[in-house]
Design a protein around this motif. Sequence first.
Motif, PDB file in Angstrom:
ATOM      1  N   THR A  14      35.207  70.973  70.622  1.00 45.92           N
ATOM      2  CA  THR A  14      35.071  72.428  70.688  1.00 45.92           C
ATOM      3  C   THR A  14      34.496  72.997  69.398  1.00 45.92           C
ATOM      4  O   THR A  14      34.349  74.201  69.277  1.00 45.92           O
ATOM      5  N   GLU A  45      43.978  73.671  72.439  1.00 45.03           N
ATOM      6  CA  GLU A  45      42.838  74.579  72.331  1.00 45.03           C
ATOM      7  C   GLU A  45      42.834  75.520  73.540  1.00 45.03           C
ATOM      8  O   GLU A  45      43.036  75.073  74.677  1.00 45.03           O
ATOM      9  N   THR A  47      38.807  74.216  64.431  1.00 41.86           N
ATOM     10  CA  THR A  47      39.336  75.075  65.473  1.00 41.86           C
ATOM     11  C   THR A  47      40.180  76.183  64.819  1.00 41.86           C
ATOM     12  O   THR A  47      40.921  75.934  63.867  1.00 41.86           O
TER      13      THR A  47
END
Lengths: 103, 103, 103, 103, 103
Positions: A46, A66, D16
């Motif tokens: 990601t 996530e 993230t």
Amino acid sequence: MQIAKVRGTVVSTHKTRSLTGVKLLLVQYIDAQGELMPKYEVAGDTVGAGINEWVLVSRGGAARKESGHEERPLDAMVVGIIDTITVDNRQLYSKKDEYRMSQ
Amino acid sequence: MQIAKVRGTVVSTHKTRSLTGVKLLLVQYIDAQGELMPKYEVAGDTVGAGINEWVLVSRGGAARKESGHEERPLDAMVVGIIDTITVDNRQLYSKKDEYRMSQ
Amino acid sequence: MQIAKVRGTVVSTHKTRSLTGVKLLLVQYIDAQGELMPKYEVAGDTVGAGINEWVLVSRGGAARKESGHEERPLDAMVVGIIDTITVDNRQLYSKKDEYRMSQ
Amino acid sequence: MQIAKVRGTVVSTHKTRSLTGVKLLLVQYIDAQGELMPKYEVAGDTVGAGINEWVLVSRGGAARKESGHEERPLDAMVVGIIDTITVDNRQLYSKKDEYRMSQ
Amino acid sequence: MQIAKVRGTVVSTHKTRSLTGVKLLLVQYIDAQGELMPKYEVAGDTVGAGINEWVLVSRGGAARKESGHEERPLDAMVVGIIDTITVDNRQLYSKKDEYRMSQ
């Protein structure tokens, strides 16, 4: 988390529906001396990691933390691109130097 | 996830009720060079993988993320059939070539 | 899941209360060639597996999916007795033949 | 938990979002004789461990039990700084002596 | 679960608050022949196990199933003191004999 190097990609068109749209990277683990190990992982991504970048890989339930990935059958996720690793006050890895060296 | 090759099937008639109707595949892990490793898994299958196909296997809680499998005592699941694996811009595996070679 | 052979039993009278009434089997893992490995597990049993039977063992959260076991500190469970294992269209194991051989 | 020695730090700016503000330590595992093993972990830290300190590392879901870390994709966490390890009534490690020795 | 022998204790005063009051044992794993392995665990203890006793150790989420430990960052727990282990109808271990032998 473990340190890994992005080595390539895995493509699967016939897969469980909840994996649709997940980019799958083949990442190979790196040991505490900075050397590649035989062990690898096919991990979701990601953060938009590119080939040869050193990344942080989370495994197990952590891979589904996530947002939007909670219900996907993922057991490994790239969660960060590494800038520097410092061991015993010595720099083991620096992304900047890596790029400089490869030019 | 790990890369594995479907090697066979496991049949168990006397099992815990929640496993009824789950097809159990014996899949053998493949290393980052594309070679079979001794390690294997007996995994559930929801994508209809066939013998000799290369698949993606998720382990742990990820194996129970598939709809309808949340309450089954599964710790490994085939979640995709692999089309291609690319490492260092070189194709390590292609399902199409595999079939062509085996004809 | 992993394939294992039931080798014996473990008795613990002084244990955490939630394990009361759980039969604990010592099962030893079997590799993809059908040979015993050094690795073992002490697993709960809900299918009534007997000594020398080949069984399927689930680990991690999967071991607590069986009804009534959700709150027990179990990390391994026997979830099925194996009838047959077929690898490359060859029968690696058959419970029926096993019994016939041992008579 | 495993015993580990803090060896360094890992910096990742492109990660993230939920990992923002988490300090990431590189900790190397120590065996039951007190020797460094090749195995390591990149772990979150909430106890303020310093370089060369011996710490306790929790893995898996345990790493996300710390308040405020429940939704972070962490699979390893430093949960305590070790004062003493006693094996067979002999002191294997003492933080106090370690500091005295290194002065 | 795995079989382990209690070898010692680990003391950590500077630790995450939720570990306050948890006794931490250093337990060393035992193989299926009854021999000590290099592998160990620092585990919580709720059964009052003593030095040299053989115990059952649960790992992962199972370690947090004990009442009052649900929110503690524990990934290993001593869940029972072993009385006997029987393999192939032969007694591999008996706590009673162990004590008799050591007197």
